[in-house]
Motif scaffolding. Structure first.
Motif, PDB file in Angstrom:
ATOM      1  N   TYR A 104      49.636  31.993  47.383  1.00 28.62           N
ATOM      2  CA  TYR A 104      50.357  33.218  47.728  1.00 28.62           C
ATOM      3  C   TYR A 104      50.571  34.088  46.491  1.00 28.62           C
ATOM      4  O   TYR A 104      50.572  35.315  46.565  1.00 28.62           O
ATOM      5  CB  TYR A 104      51.695  32.892  48.401  1.00 28.62           C
ATOM      6  N   GLN A 105      50.769  33.410  45.337  1.00 26.80           N
ATOM      7  CA  GLN A 105      50.963  34.175  44.105  1.00 26.80           C
ATOM      8  C   GLN A 105      49.664  34.687  43.520  1.00 26.80           C
ATOM      9  O   GLN A 105      49.595  35.792  42.994  1.00 26.80           O
ATOM     10  CB  GLN A 105      51.678  33.297  43.061  1.00 26.80           C
ATOM     11  N   TRP A 106      48.623  33.882  43.599  1.00 27.01           N
ATOM     12  CA  TRP A 106      47.398  34.188  42.865  1.00 27.01           C
ATOM     13  C   TRP A 106      46.173  34.421  43.717  1.00 27.01           C
ATOM     14  O   TRP A 106      45.118  34.762  43.190  1.00 27.01           O
ATOM     15  CB  TRP A 106      47.099  33.062  41.878  1.00 27.01           C
ATOM     16  N   GLY A 107      46.290  34.256  45.002  1.00 27.71           N
ATOM     17  CA  GLY A 107      45.109  34.262  45.863  1.00 27.71           C
ATOM     18  C   GLY A 107      44.344  35.566  45.932  1.00 27.71           C
ATOM     19  O   GLY A 107      43.192  35.581  46.381  1.00 27.71           O
ATOM     20  N   MET A 108      44.919  36.650  45.499  1.00 25.12           N
ATOM     21  CA  MET A 108      44.239  37.943  45.522  1.00 25.12           C
ATOM     22  C   MET A 108      43.761  38.343  44.127  1.00 25.12           C
ATOM     23  O   MET A 108      43.307  39.465  43.923  1.00 25.12           O
ATOM     24  CB  MET A 108      45.178  39.008  46.062  1.00 25.12           C
ATOM     25  N   ILE A 109      43.838  37.411  43.183  1.00 30.72           N
ATOM     26  CA  ILE A 109      43.450  37.676  41.798  1.00 30.72           C
ATOM     27  C   ILE A 109      42.140  36.957  41.504  1.00 30.72           C
ATOM     28  O   ILE A 109      42.065  35.722  41.599  1.00 30.72           O
ATOM     29  CB  ILE A 109      44.534  37.187  40.822  1.00 30.72           C
ATOM     30  N   ASP A 110      41.119  37.673  41.132  1.00 26.10           N
ATOM     31  CA  ASP A 110      39.797  37.049  41.000  1.00 26.10           C
ATOM     32  C   ASP A 110      39.753  35.999  39.899  1.00 26.10           C
ATOM     33  O   ASP A 110      39.026  34.989  40.042  1.00 26.10           O
ATOM     34  CB  ASP A 110      38.695  38.094  40.821  1.00 26.10           C
ATOM     35  N   ASN A 111      40.521  36.159  38.839  1.00 25.63           N
ATOM     36  CA  ASN A 111      40.470  35.183  37.741  1.00 25.63           C
ATOM     37  C   ASN A 111      40.990  33.803  38.135  1.00 25.63           C
ATOM     38  O   ASN A 111      40.765  32.827  37.418  1.00 25.63           O
ATOM     39  CB  ASN A 111      41.276  35.690  36.539  1.00 25.63           C
ATOM     40  N   TRP A 112      41.679  33.722  39.271  1.00 27.50           N
ATOM     41  CA  TRP A 112      42.227  32.448  39.714  1.00 27.50           C
ATOM     42  C   TRP A 112      41.158  31.541  40.316  1.00 27.50           C
ATOM     43  O   TRP A 112      41.340  30.347  40.455  1.00 27.50           O
ATOM     44  CB  TRP A 112      43.344  32.702  40.724  1.00 27.50           C
TER      45      TRP A 112
END
Length: 126
Positions: A104-112
């Motif tokens: 939920y915190q990082w799922g829309m961030i490609d670097n994750w």
């Protein structure tokens, strides 16, 4: 590890497409899957993601109410149903996989994301 995105194509505005992301080489059930897109001259952006277990989902504001992400763990596949398509949805769409719980915190961030598939082109004509 392999991710293969397919299902793109040319569609008129207002139309629909369903993208698929087929995975192999890892324990699919344990991974968060995200969809990203990149339009010419623009940065890659998160479109949607789905958690590994409970099936929680997240969407970019620009696609909420029009796109639906789902997964079939038995088929190691994630789908992105896109409806009411707009010309601004035109982009190369990529799927990616990440092992982690903070979707939920990082799922829309490609670097994750650790693993990426090749893109599939979606073109929406006006």
């Amino acid at each position: 590890v392999q991710l293969q995105a397919f299902g793109g194509g040319l569609v008129q505005a207002g139309g629909s497409l369903r993208l698929s992301c087929a995975a192999s080489g890892f324990t699919f059930d344990d991974y968060v899957i995200g969809w990203f897109r990149q339009a010419p001259g623009k940065e890659r952006e998160g479109v949607s993601c789905i958690s590994s277990s409970e099936g929680g989902t997240k969407y970019a504001d620009s696609v909420k109410g029009r796109f639906t992400i789902s997964r079939d763990n038995a088929k190691n596949t994630v789908y992105l149903q896109m409806s009411s398509l707009k010309p601004e949805d035109t982009a190369v769409y990529y799927c990616a996989a990440s092992y982690g719980t903070a979707w939920y915190q990082w799922g829309m961030i490609d670097n994750w994301y650790s693993y990426w598939g090749q893109g599939t082109q979606v073109t929406v004509s006006s």
